[in-house]
Scaffold this motif. Structure first.
Motif, PDB file in Angstrom:
ATOM      1  N   ARG A  17      48.903  34.531  35.559  1.00 49.61           N
ATOM      2  CA  ARG A  17      47.840  34.447  36.702  1.00 49.61           C
ATOM      3  C   ARG A  17      48.736  33.639  37.932  1.00 49.61           C
ATOM      4  O   ARG A  17      48.963  33.212  37.477  1.00 49.61           O
ATOM      5  CB  ARG A  17      46.967  33.572  36.585  1.00 49.61           C
ATOM      6  CG  ARG A  17      45.820  34.626  35.590  1.00 49.61           C
ATOM      7  CD  ARG A  17      44.407  34.483  34.723  1.00 49.61           C
ATOM      8  NE  ARG A  17      44.075  33.459  35.957  1.00 49.61           N
ATOM      9  CZ  ARG A  17      42.559  33.027  35.965  1.00 49.61           C
ATOM     10  NH1 ARG A  17      42.236  32.264  34.684  1.00 49.61           N
ATOM     11  NH2 ARG A  17      41.197  32.917  36.594  1.00 49.61           N
ATOM     12  N   ASP A  69      45.815  36.293  42.164  1.00 48.94           N
ATOM     13  CA  ASP A  69      45.323  37.029  41.458  1.00 48.94           C
ATOM     14  C   ASP A  69      43.783  35.604  41.778  1.00 48.94           C
ATOM     15  O   ASP A  69      42.120  36.535  41.739  1.00 48.94           O
ATOM     16  CB  ASP A  69      44.346  36.438  40.208  1.00 48.94           C
ATOM     17  CG  ASP A  69      46.085  36.679  39.844  1.00 48.94           C
ATOM     18  OD1 ASP A  69      46.136  38.075  39.864  1.00 48.94           O
ATOM     19  OD2 ASP A  69      47.357  35.949  39.352  1.00 48.94           O
ATOM     20  N   THR A  70      43.804  34.274  42.090  1.00 42.29           N
ATOM     21  CA  THR A  70      42.322  33.527  42.329  1.00 42.29           C
ATOM     22  C   THR A  70      42.742  32.148  43.713  1.00 42.29           C
ATOM     23  O   THR A  70      43.739  31.883  43.714  1.00 42.29           O
ATOM     24  CB  THR A  70      41.945  32.453  41.121  1.00 42.29           C
ATOM     25  OG1 THR A  70      41.689  33.756  40.060  1.00 42.29           O
ATOM     26  CG2 THR A  70      40.434  32.291  40.978  1.00 42.29           C
ATOM     27  N   THR A  92      40.553  39.481  45.987  1.00 45.28           N
ATOM     28  CA  THR A  92      40.785  38.027  44.824  1.00 45.28           C
ATOM     29  C   THR A  92      40.114  37.446  44.718  1.00 45.28           C
ATOM     30  O   THR A  92      38.951  37.089  45.260  1.00 45.28           O
ATOM     31  CB  THR A  92      42.152  37.805  45.773  1.00 45.28           C
ATOM     32  OG1 THR A  92      43.418  38.182  46.087  1.00 45.28           O
ATOM     33  CG2 THR A  92      42.182  36.039  45.042  1.00 45.28           C
TER      34      THR A  92
END
Length: 324
Positions: free
Chosen positions: A2, A57-58, A82
């Protein structure tokens, strides 16, 4: 692996985010790659997230409600899908409390890794996004006028102290609000349009009345008391008594006082004095004669704890609220 973008406001709160940064990074690095961006000025978080959100992703926000506001604005403007995680490190963290987010940075970091993805509504004020509240009137100015260093040290108390200064100079605001076929028009000492159980850092809405992803915002209006002119010198005392009664109704979360209006809707069309200042998530917002406040449903994807804590009812409500 990630990819995490960590957006840190190094000046938020008592610099808790900075002091806990290594521990936070260590937890995130076990789950993926981490890129850190420290904000340097107002608007910096929004600009950086808008430009780079699609690469991750985050996005992990570390700071207070103001930092979260900027990060969400950047996510929305980026158009990326996101996910958002938030590590509360501000002076009050009202919105985080509404979401049951852990206030301990280490636990909040674990939530960023293992939390459950859920959709969340945000608000729009004439096109400008806000996370949880748009308000005007009493106590609203306190949220952006209280000195940051004082807020860092005493949190909510700073807002109360600043708000008390305003009480001796309360001027009602004449508002006309149209929503769902109903019209509310009067002189109000406080108006809030929120998606949170915390209303302006001072009032708390009952959790049973608030669903943060139902496509609706809550509107809370507190009307200025009207007294007969023949009361003369006793008029001000009567107003104070009326306000005290309304405040008690809000404290026990009954909303039955005639001065209080609480309802939910997806859209509010407001006519207000153009020079009346507003507050969005604790930040200053210039007023306008015509205002459209909208609920933006499923606006973002946020990581929340798998298990929600069952909240205790406020002490006032437990003592004085109606028994079922």
């Amino acid at each position: 692996m990630r990819r995490f973008l960590v957006v840190l406001n190094p000046k938020a709160g008592l610099k808790k985010g900075v002091r806990q940064l290594k521990k936070i990074q260590k937890i995130l690095e076990k789950a993926g790659d981490v890129t850190l961006h420290e904000t340097t000025a107002r608007g910096d978080a929004t600009a950086f997230v808008r430009e780079h959100a699609a690469e991750f992703d985050t996005v992990v926000s570390i700071g207070g409600d103001g930092t979260l506001n900027e990060v969400i604005a950047g996510l929305r403007q980026s158009g990326a899908n996101t996910k958002l995680a938030h590590i509360p490190a501000g002076s009050t963290n009202d919105f985080a409390a509404s979401l049951y987010l852990p206030i301990i940075p280490k636990k909040a970091a674990k939530n960023a890794v293992k939390g459950v993805v859920k959709p969340l509504d945000v608000g729009s004020f004439n096109g400008r996004d806000f996370v949880y509240i748009a308000s005007c009137g009493a106590f609203s100015k306190a949220s952006y006028s209280a000195p940051q260093d004082v807020k860092n040290v005493i949190g909510h108390l700073a807002y109360l102290i600043e708000g008390i200064k305003e009480l001796s100079d309360i001027h009602p605001v004449h508002l006309r609000v149209e929503t769902d076929g109903a019209t509310y028009e009067d002189d109000y000492i406080f108006a809030a349009f929120c998606n949170s159980t915390s209303c302006g850092g001072v009032l708390k809405l009952a959790r049973s009345r608030v669903d943060m992803n139902d496509g609706l915002h809550e509107m809370l209006l507190v009307r200025m008391p009207k007294t007969m002119t023949e009361l003369g010198k006793f008029a001000e005392l009567a107003k104070i008594a009326d306000l005290g009664r309304a405040a008690f109704s809000l404290a026990i979360q009954q909303y039955t006082d005639p001065l209080v209006t609480l309802c939910s809707a997806a859209e509010f069309r407001i006519t207000a004095p153009a020079d009346n200042a507003w507050t969005l998530d604790g930040e200053y917002q210039e007023g306008a004669e015509n205002i459209l406040i909208k609920n933006e449903h499923d606006a973002i994807q946020i990581l929340l704890p798998k298990k929600e804590k069952k909240p205790k009812e406020p002490l006032f409500k437990r003592l004085f609220g109606k028994k079922k």
